[in-house]
Each structure stands twice: as structure tokens, then as C-alpha cells.
Design a protein around this motif. Sequence first.
Motif, PDB file in Angstrom:
ATOM      1  N   THR A 110       2.955  -3.844   7.764  1.00 25.16           N
ATOM      2  CA  THR A 110       1.854  -3.775   8.730  1.00 25.16           C
ATOM      3  C   THR A 110       2.406  -3.677  10.149  1.00 25.16           C
ATOM      4  N   GLY A 165      -0.211   0.548   6.803  1.00 24.75           N
ATOM      5  CA  GLY A 165      -1.324  -0.341   6.526  1.00 24.75           C
ATOM      6  C   GLY A 165      -1.527  -0.713   5.079  1.00 24.75           C
ATOM      7  N   ASP A 166      -1.842   0.239   4.255  1.00 24.98           N
ATOM      8  CA  ASP A 166      -2.279  -0.061   2.896  1.00 24.98           C
ATOM      9  C   ASP A 166      -1.221   0.356   1.880  1.00 24.98           C
TER      10      ASP A 166
END
Length: 122
Positions: free
Chosen positions: A100, A105-106
Motif C-alpha cells: 500500500t 492497492g489491491d
Amino acid sequence: MNQEEATLIDENVDVMAEQVEAAVRATPGVTGLYAAGTAVARAIGAGARGLGVRRDDAPLVVVRRSAGETRVDIAVEVGLAYGAAATTRAVHLAVRDLLTAQGVGDAHITVAVVHVTEPAPA
């Protein structure tokens, strides 16, 4: 994507794998790290190291980026006193926080416990 862009992505993945490995090793409860990935991937990695195509000290974690998706595979040894569940949660959190902070992000993060160590009797 041209060859230069592909090389840059590969280098970034290698750096990211080194950073992930350092974060995993620093996680309380982790007593060792093993080569992650499928048996085929581990065999290919061993062959590449034997041929001198891959460094002997290459990260043991696997980071793959494709089509905007990041996948991280980690195989750890944990200390019995820390517990496998607590340690894998701590590893997952440490890696997620690192990614992060780097703008990833994911990511799909898989943490496998391949060995549990028990302290030697006193």
C-alpha cells in the motif's frame, strides 16, 4: 509493451520481492522462509540458479504483476510459541502495508506455513 518497458517491470518486481522478503523476515514469529510457488515454479527457479541465469540470493517470495494485478506468494516457517494463525496474519498485514505504501492497492497475498518449529528442550 516494448522490451524496455517489460525489463523495467521485471526489475520493479524483483525489487518489490526483495522488500517483501525483508518485511516477512522482520515479522515476529517468522523463523524461516522457503521458496514459494508451485513445484514447477520452484524447479524452474532452481534450474535457473544452476545455470547462472538467476542469482543464488534471489528472493524466496514470488511477486507477479500482470494486467494490473499483483500476486504475492510467501512460504514461511513459524515458531510454535507465536502460533501459525497469528504469524500468518502478521505477515499478511506487514506485506499489505508495504505494498500500500508503494501504491499497490489491491494485491492478492498468499501466506503458507510450511514448517512449525518448537524450541529445543532446555
